[in-house]
Design an enzyme around this catalytic site. Structure first.
Site, PDB file in Angstrom:
ATOM      1  N   GLU A 119       0.837  -1.201   0.000  1.00  0.00           N
ATOM      2  CA  GLU A 119       0.000   0.000   0.000  1.00  0.00           C
ATOM      3  C   GLU A 119       0.869   1.246   0.000  1.00  0.00           C
ATOM      4  O   GLU A 119       1.931   1.298   0.639  1.00  0.00           O
ATOM      5  CB  GLU A 119      -0.897  -0.009   1.241  1.00  0.00           C
ATOM      6  N   ASP A 121      -0.027   5.481   0.453  1.00  0.00           N
ATOM      7  CA  ASP A 121      -1.165   6.318   0.847  1.00  0.00           C
ATOM      8  C   ASP A 121      -0.925   7.808   0.803  1.00  0.00           C
ATOM      9  O   ASP A 121       0.124   8.294   1.232  1.00  0.00           O
ATOM     10  CB  ASP A 121      -1.559   6.035   2.318  1.00  0.00           C
ATOM     11  N   GLU A 123      -3.485  10.263   2.794  1.00  0.00           N
ATOM     12  CA  GLU A 123      -4.673  10.229   3.646  1.00  0.00           C
ATOM     13  C   GLU A 123      -4.877  11.617   4.258  1.00  0.00           C
ATOM     14  O   GLU A 123      -4.011  12.148   4.937  1.00  0.00           O
ATOM     15  CB  GLU A 123      -4.495   9.190   4.752  1.00  0.00           C
TER      16      GLU A 123
END
Length: 361
Positions: A119, A121, A123
């Site tokens: 992953e 990210d 955010e």
């Protein structure tokens, strides 16, 4: 097009006399050229992830608004998996009161490798009125969520006023996070990273969801649905990389050649002016880095590059020694996810306690 970074844009020095600010601009102002990128329509690369009824597509299919209301959040996902790539979008955050809201733009393969997913990210964490949006970047490889590598920042602009470009570059050699084509973080593929470096094909996700339990002030400030619907707008969508079957990892083209072309692009390498811009950003807007968190990591992870001018600003907890000063012109950054095949309640990845503690700052 070029982006000019002006020192007076920093809220940390906004109290400086104007004359001094202008003098500083002579030596600090940095120019960063914008990248050439090919944008696509929604139907050329994306599909709804969950809550189709909260996904608002423009007539030309070049802009999509993800809505959050009392019924649900919403999300989209790329139609294909990619073996490395460059992923980008211009995003505008919800305006006004946005406490408890999370908007995310990220790559992941959790739907295929739930126990050992990779992953990358962006955010974004919402906030109460007159408080700035915050955001974090993170990297997981092989399910290494217990060894999250998050960094947390604020921005030099209000992301709810107009759209800004957010990009993730991922290659076998390095990972770069960009804001308006300004590099804010680079991770070099160090040999000692092993399986912690993302290596399996990933999809691109974008979501908005209710994270009232932790996202703002440690969960004290909840989503206020009197202001619904909350909308995150995505446009100038970019999906560049080698499309593959996630299980067989059979590509529709020759990935060796495609990755070589990817690495040859201007966004694959940070040039001197980009290094200067990244230094400017990190020294003014980064307020947590795992690389300086000596309580969490007695020895910094192998990919960490310790920069003396950064390190001196942080305590052993990885947090700033002095509280950063920001004005009130900015408004209010984790992510919801749902299976590609079935809808499920959004869940934060990594350590929820760590993220909640960060959100309480």
């Amino acid at each position: 097009m070029e982006y000019h970074i002006h020192p007076c844009a920093s809220r940390t020095i906004s109290l400086l006399p104007l004359a001094l600010c202008l003098v500083l601009s002579i030596t600090i102002t940095t120019t960063v050229s914008a990248f050439n990128r090919t944008t696509i329509r929604f139907d050329e690369g994306y599909t709804p992830l969950f809550s189709d009824f909260n996904i608002d597509r423009s007539p030309d299919d070049k802009t999509v608004r993800l809505l959050l209301n009392r019924l649900s959040g919403s999300g989209i996902i790329s139609s294909d998996y990619y073996n490395h790539g460059f992923f980008s979008a211009r995003i505008k955050m919800p305006a006004n009161y946005s406490a408890g809201i999370v908007v995310a733009f990220y790559t992941s393969n959790i739907d295929t490798w739930e126990k050992n997913h990779d992953e990358l990210d962006f955010e974004f964490l919402g906030n109460v009125n007159d408080r700035p949006w915050r955001f974090q970047t993170n990297m997981y490889g092989g399910g290494s969520v217990s060894r999250g590598r998050e960094e947390r920042y604020r921005l030099w602009f209000d992301p709810s006023k107009e759209s800004h470009q957010y990009s993730i570059f991922w290659s076998p050699k390095n990972i770069i996070f960009y804001v308006d084509d300004i590099p804010i973080r680079e991770v070099i593929h160090h040999p000692d990273l092993g399986g912690d470096y993302p290596s399996k094909p990933m999809s691109l996700y974008a979501t908005i969801w209710d994270a009232s339990s932790w996202a703002t002030n440690g969960g004290k400030a909840k989503v206020n649905y009197e202001y619904e619907p909350f909308a995150a707008e995505f446009k100038d969508l970019v999906l560049e990389g080698c499309r593959v079957d996630p299980i067989e990892q059979i590509s529709s083209t020759n990935c060796t050649d495609r990755i070589a072309r990817l690495i040859a692009q201007e966004y694959a390498t940070i040039k001197p002016e980009g290094r200067k811009a990244m230094k400017w950003f990190r020294e003014r807007y980064m307020y947590y880095s795992y690389c300086y968190d000596n309580l969490r990591y007695k020895v910094p992870p192998p990919e960490c590059v310790i920069v003396p001018t950064e390190k001196e600003r942080f305590r052993d907890t990885g947090r700033l020694r002095e509280k950063m000063r920001f004005g009130g012109s900015q408004k209010r950054i984790r992510r919801g996810r749902s299976s590609r095949r079935r809808s499920r309640k959004p869940a934060a990845s990594g350590s929820g306690k760590e993220v909640a503690a960060a959100a309480a700052m």
